[in-house]
Design an enzyme around this catalytic site. Structure first.
Site, short mmCIF file in Angstrom:
data_model
loop_
_atom_site.label_atom_id
_atom_site.label_comp_id
_atom_site.label_asym_id
_atom_site.label_seq_id
_atom_site.Cartn_x
_atom_site.Cartn_y
_atom_site.Cartn_z
N ASN A 284 -28.93 9.52 13.13
CA ASN A 284 -27.44 9.61 13.37
C ASN A 284 -26.89 8.92 14.68
OD1 ASN A 284 -24.68 10.67 12.35
ND2 ASN A 284 -25.14 11.57 14.23
N GLU A 285 -26.13 7.93 14.67
CA GLU A 285 -25.51 7.52 15.87
C GLU A 285 -26.61 7.22 16.85
OE1 GLU A 285 -22.37 9.99 16.89
OE2 GLU A 285 -20.83 9.41 15.20
N ASN B 172 -19.83 6.39 10.71
CA ASN B 172 -19.01 7.26 11.22
C ASN B 172 -17.79 6.80 11.99
OD1 ASN B 172 -21.29 8.94 10.48
ND2 ASN B 172 -21.89 9.32 12.64
N TYR C 114 -10.34 9.66 17.38
CA TYR C 114 -11.01 9.02 18.56
C TYR C 114 -10.31 7.70 18.83
CZ TYR C 114 -14.09 13.11 18.46
OH TYR C 114 -14.65 14.37 18.39
N TRP D 221 -16.35 14.79 7.53
CA TRP D 221 -16.78 15.49 8.84
C TRP D 221 -15.63 16.55 9.42
CZ3 TRP D 221 -21.70 15.78 10.19
CH2 TRP D 221 -22.13 16.60 11.36
N LYS E 269 -13.16 20.28 13.36
CA LYS E 269 -12.82 19.25 12.39
C LYS E 269 -12.99 19.86 10.86
CE LYS E 269 -14.09 14.96 15.06
NZ LYS E 269 -14.52 15.82 16.09
#
Length: 746
Positions: free
Chosen positions: A379-380, A437, A443, A516, A537
């Site tokens: 992930n990321e 994502n 953001y 998310w 969130k």
């Protein structure tokens, strides 16, 4: 026969890590398992929760020890590294805080006297064990069940990566399922036999075979198999295996399985058993308010009930292996699952072996769950991986991808990429399917950027199945009639998800979308939204007591259970003479009444209904959709209720502390405005890259990065830098603001 006893009760716990305990501590602080030593300090903010070695000690009386030829200790979760000692002997070391592991303790326990069990659990910093950098709390402790298992000398394997000793592989051929059942044995003897049995959901035998114990594979066919078909029909068979000696069972194992096929098409999305089955659902973290990750079975069941109420048909179980009970619930309720390991945020060259071992555990322990369709590689991972680690990172992902395919030929691999990961990056080409994502509209950027970005990727790579693995925004009990990004209001979160639902659910090529997050969760490094230590969130609060309005936006699109929901129940006092009231329903028509007077009926295929409501005095509202009703109250006030406005708790700097000069920049200006000035751009770069590297707070500085960050004010961005390891004092922020005050706006 196998005997399993729970060891969850009465462990002495100590944070004194100066030496391995050689006896029960005196005086002792006793806890029952599951237990975490970060249930409080891992959720209160400050990024100062205890990370280090702690010990659990248990005296096990001889009379409670099974009279078996072989004894194994089983740990279903010890975060993150564990050392196990029995009667002073070191019997096991395990790295990885989210999977089951076992240790044979036959000789260490012996045949006489009590047994002293000591477990050292360490969630401290490491450059070899994942995770180490992520936006969630790494709760330490023995936070899942611990058991002692007694078996005969000949038994089904208990040592291979914590697996169940049985693997069932059903493959559909037309209407029939070819089922392969394989088992692994320890110390099998000549003359022993294996009895394989397949049963349907009612317990009726559909296939059976008895054979010599050396024949550990049984292959058969279920004609006209009853399909596991997601939420519509999550039908489960059971495979049983018995190890026999002279006709008596020595040991037994069983596994439920489902007969199903699936396809992930880059143009048409997800198909289950040959039918289009769009995956629309949520991600889940396992922790809770005041409990951390030490969940009880009723907590897992409540989570599943809430996800089912929402109407979701898929869950991304992030960012680690979850409790076996929850995977069982996914099988039973028909959830399609993305399962992954905690390979996250940053590639650590020293942690490569740990990614491989955690992936082996994930697959071996969860192979039989029909709910799982994809194995998540990472992930990321590009977020904080430097140029010097790029080749190592790529090579490790190829190893993981190959490992998954070699261990499981029936499922796909997937990765979750952060928005700023270049579409042309070679890492995007590694897994079978990809998801991104995206947080446009939270953001930085705005909500309208999500759909076009996805369309552009789909056009550029039409053969790569694309999904959305994360999207969302934070909401607490703050309220406004004029919601904007960054205000942390329930109203903005509802607006955000309305817009994302319309963009994502109308693009059939998306193989899956995962909100998310389903629940707020602990992230002790966070200082946002007025309640530090959490990521807000979630569609449901951390304690599971309140469903935010956005929850019902999804219920309106996904659930078939009739309902109507009036938004804004916590936003009672309003200043405007005419106020907007939003209603969600999965019914085609909604009528709204104010003090008994109809304000009209509306029809909408989008399930979102908007009414302008006169706001004088106190007004009772009633929404009607078919047989469904929902009520709320609004009240006219002259002055805005400041209890509804965001108040930062322990903020380093508030907006009213910031000096602003007419025509000049300040911390309250957006990043995009500051970046228009060369001097402003230089200051931002120096602030976000204090070590002079090529990344800003962990993100590569490129066009997509600036699009994302451009919507932030500099003050809001600096409040989030703690998650990237950058901490600025009030004095440093005021000094930065003074420098910005000297720069004219462009």
């Amino acid at each position: 026969m196998r005997e399993t006893i729970s060891l969850n009760r009465k462990w002495a716990f100590t944070m004194d890590a100066s030496r391995v305990p050689e006896a029960m501590p005196s005086p002792a602080y006793f806890v029952n398992l599951p237990h975490t030593f970060n249930a409080i300090d891992g959720q209160d903010g400050g990024n100062d929760y205890h990370r280090g070695l702690c010990y659990y000690v248990k005296q096990l009386p001889r009379e409670e020890i099974p009279q078996a030829e072989r004894l194994y200790l089983e740990f279903k979760g010890a975060n993150a590294s564990a050392d196990v000692y029995v009667n002073g002997r070191h019997v096991c070391h395990h790295d990885g805080g989210y999977s089951t592991f076992r240790a044979e303790v036959t000789q260490a326990i012996g045949r006489e006297g009590d047994a002293l069990i000591v477990v050292g659990v360490d969630n401290g910093a490491s450059d070899t064990v994942y995770p180490q950098m992520a936006d969630f709390t790494f709760y330490g402790g023995l936070y899942r069940d611990v058991s002692l298992i007694g078996v005969p000398r000949s038994h089904f394997d208990l040592c291979c990566y914590g697996g169940p000793g049985i693997a069932v592989t059903p493959v559909m051929h037309g209407e029939d399922a070819r089922v392969k059942t394989e088992v692994w044995l320890t110390d099998a003897r000549e003359g022993q036999q294996l009895r394989f049995t397949l049963r349907d959901a009612q317990g009726k035998i559909v296939a059976q075979k008895t054979c010599p114990a050396r024949e550990t594979v049984f292959e058969t066919e279920i004609a006209h198999a009853h399909l596991w078909h997601g939420r519509k029909d999550p039908y489960l068979y059971t495979a049983e295996a018995d190890l026999l000696a002279e006709g008596k069972a020595l040991d037994s194992v069983r596994a439920r399985f489902g007969c199903r096929s699936f396809e992930i098409d880059p143009q048409r999305g997800f198909f289950l058993n040959g039918e289009a089955y769009p995956l629309r659902g949520v991600s889940r973290h396992q922790d809770r308010w005041g409990i951390g990750n030490a969940l009880l079975p009723e907590h897992h069941r409540e989570d599943m009930d809430l996800i089912c109420e929402l109407g979701a048909n898929t869950i991304r179980l992030a960012h680690y292996q979850h409790d076996q009970l929850f995977y069982d619930l996914c099988d039973e309720r028909g959830m399609v699952v993305w399962a992954e390991i905690p390979y996250i945020s940053k590639h650590m060259p020293g942690g490569e072996a740990n990614t491989l071992s955690q992936m082996k555990e994930l697959i071996i322990q969860n192979y039989n769950h029909p709910s799982i369709v994809v194995w998540g590689l990472s992930n990321e991972i590009t977020m904080n991986t430097g140029a010097s680690e790029r080749n190592s990172m790529l090579a490790n992902h190829k190893k993981l991808n190959d490992l998954c395919h070699s261990m499981d030929r029936t499922r796909k691999t997937v990765m979750a990429y952060v928005s700023m990961c270049d579409k042309n990056d070679p890492i995007v080409q590694i897994p079978d399917v990809v998801s991104y994502n995206h947080y446009f509209g939270w953001y930085g950027g705005d909500t309208s950027m999500n759909g076009p970005w996805l369309d552009d990727f789909h056009k550029t790579f039409p053969k790569i199945p694309l999904g959305v693995s994360e999207y969302g925004c934070e909401a607490l009990n703050w309220h406004t009639s004029d919601p904007t990004a960054g205000d942390y209001t329930e109203e903005y979160q509802a607006y955000y998800h309305e817009e994302l639902i319309k963009q994502l659910f109308t693009r059939p090529y998306l193989w899956a979308t995962h909100v998310w997050n389903m629940f707020d969760f602990g992230a002790d490094a966070r200082a946002e939204g007025g309640e530090n230590g959490q990521n807000h969130k979630g569609l449901v609060t951390f304690d599971r007591t309140y469903k935010k309005d956005a929850f019902y936006a999804y219920k309106a699109w996904l659930s078939e259970d009739p309902f109507v929901h009036l938004c804004g129940k916590r936003y009672v006092e309003r200043v405007e003479p005419v106020t907007k009231v939003t209603v969600y329903s999965n019914q085609p028509e909604v009528e709204l009444f104010a003090d008994g007077k109809s304000l009209g009926r509306q029809r909408s295929d989008l399930h979102f209904f908007y009414f302008d409501v006169p706001n004088e005095g106190e007004t009772h509202l009633l929404a009607v959709a078919g047989d469904c009703r929902d009520e709320s109250v609004i009240r006219r006030v002259e002055v805005f209720n400041e209890a509804y406005r965001l108040r930062e708790r322990g903020a380093v700097l508030n907006w009213f502390d910031v000096t602003q000069r007419d025509g000049h920049l300040s911390l309250t200006d957006k990043m995009s405005d500051i970046m228009r000035s060369p001097e402003g751009a230089r200051l931002i770069r120096e602030t976000l890259t204090p070590r002079g590297d090529e990344k800003a707070a962990g993100f590569e500085i490129n066009e997509d990065t600036m699009k994302m960050m451009g919507g932030f004010t500099m003050l809001r961005l600096t409040g989030m830098l703690g998650m990237a390891g950058i901490k600025l004092s009030k004095e440093e922020l005021l000094a930065l603001n003074e420098k910005l005050n000297q720069i004219e706006k462009v």
